[in-house]
Design a protein around this motif. Sequence first.
Motif, short mmCIF file in Angstrom:
data_model
loop_
_atom_site.label_atom_id
_atom_site.label_comp_id
_atom_site.label_asym_id
_atom_site.label_seq_id
_atom_site.Cartn_x
_atom_site.Cartn_y
_atom_site.Cartn_z
N ASP A 7 0.85 -1.18 0.00
CA ASP A 7 0.00 0.00 0.00
C ASP A 7 0.89 1.23 0.00
O ASP A 7 1.31 1.72 1.04
CB ASP A 7 -0.89 -0.03 1.24
N THR A 9 0.99 4.33 -0.02
CA THR A 9 0.51 5.68 0.24
C THR A 9 0.40 5.91 1.73
O THR A 9 0.15 4.99 2.49
CB THR A 9 -0.86 5.93 -0.42
N HIS A 10 0.61 7.13 2.14
CA HIS A 10 0.44 7.48 3.54
C HIS A 10 -0.93 8.09 3.77
O HIS A 10 -1.32 8.35 4.88
CB HIS A 10 1.51 8.50 3.98
N ALA A 11 -1.65 8.33 2.69
CA ALA A 11 -2.92 9.03 2.81
C ALA A 11 -3.98 8.14 3.43
O ALA A 11 -4.05 6.96 3.13
CB ALA A 11 -3.39 9.49 1.44
N PRO A 19 -12.68 9.63 4.69
CA PRO A 19 -11.71 8.56 4.85
C PRO A 19 -11.75 7.60 3.66
O PRO A 19 -12.82 7.34 3.12
CB PRO A 19 -12.17 7.86 6.12
N ILE A 20 -10.55 7.13 3.26
CA ILE A 20 -10.52 6.16 2.18
C ILE A 20 -11.06 4.83 2.71
O ILE A 20 -10.64 4.37 3.76
CB ILE A 20 -9.07 5.98 1.67
N GLN A 21 -11.99 4.23 2.00
CA GLN A 21 -12.57 2.97 2.45
C GLN A 21 -11.71 1.82 1.98
O GLN A 21 -11.35 1.75 0.82
CB GLN A 21 -13.98 2.81 1.88
N ASN A 22 -11.39 0.93 2.88
CA ASN A 22 -10.70 -0.29 2.50
C ASN A 22 -11.63 -1.44 2.89
O ASN A 22 -11.77 -1.78 4.05
CB ASN A 22 -9.36 -0.37 3.26
N ASP A 60 -12.44 7.85 12.34
CA ASP A 60 -12.06 8.30 11.00
C ASP A 60 -11.72 9.79 11.00
O ASP A 60 -10.90 10.26 10.22
CB ASP A 60 -13.20 8.06 10.00
N PRO A 134 0.28 3.44 12.63
CA PRO A 134 0.61 2.81 11.34
C PRO A 134 0.97 1.35 11.54
O PRO A 134 1.41 0.94 12.62
CB PRO A 134 1.83 3.60 10.85
N ARG A 202 2.96 13.04 10.57
CA ARG A 202 2.74 12.03 11.61
C ARG A 202 4.08 11.43 12.06
O ARG A 202 4.37 11.32 13.25
CB ARG A 202 1.85 10.91 11.03
#
Lengths: 213, 108
Positions: A7, A9-11, A19-22, A60, A134, A202
């Motif tokens: 993955d 990306t840090h976003a 929020p990006i949905q996973n 989120d 993370p 972060r």
Amino acid sequence: MNENTHDHTHATHTHDGKPIQNDDRPPIEAETLETAVRELLIDKGVISAEEIHREIEMKDGKGPELGAKIVARAWVDEEFKTRLLTDGDSAVLDFGIDMRPTELCVVENTDEVHNMVVCTLCSCYPRAILGIPPAWYKRRDYRARAVREPRSILSEFGTVIPEHKQVRVHDSNADLRYLVLPQRPAGTENLNEEELAELVSRDSMIGVSDIPS
Amino acid sequence: MRGPQDLGGLPAGLVDPELHEHIPTHWEKRIDAMMTLLFDPKRRLARVDESRRMQEALGEDYHKYPYYERWLLAISWLMLEKGVYTQTELDEKKKEVRKRIEEERSGS
């Protein structure tokens, strides 16, 4: 499970702040157990589906941006900085953050000292300020090596600390959470608090990176 | 003696900050939310150290489970221990749920 998926990306949020949905699903055994436990807790009236939904929404909305605001305030307000370093819990109340039942200890990076944070025993992290930790923070590699070879770990993050500077590693626990106050980069004298907050990453608040000048 | 969680200072692999970054899945967020709710002042059904006790009791199996699966096991055992539900109730619920998910996953 997905801890190991690639993955790059840090976003965690899209540009409009959602929020990006996973929606990747875990192995069926794990999904079965989670669903069964959740439904039993709901059936028994211990928690409600609505409460779970609201809790996820709240999480989120909690990310490192909050920590960045705190760091920027400390850079521009000496009195706040002193309070943050001596009584973290009371200082972050200014931002509506209640650390209880844990205690917050803020450690300051200087020309002589670089601080970094780990939790060797599990994954304790100032979640109220930085959100969910993370994946690398929770992995064996980081937890095991941070206390013995911090400079090697830092170099894996592309961070090189000069030999003359001391590296201090802080091992968090269930009751005590650490946050690094990074150094204000040179050449930012003309930026206001809000602009400064945008510079704070972060990783700089975990202490695995510096903020570039 | 070192427990399975006591990793400080042991040899381990390299950290890859890009590769080891991960956006939490919805399933992981549900577990995270459940744990927080069970810990909260309204319920006080568990504490961080209790959750850790359960995870550390996995012994060497600790390393076989991904992070949130360990949390999930901790929740499921703690709620059993505290009598929120019984083993029979959990087993029956799992059977029913498993059937539902299998049907859902096979697209029927």
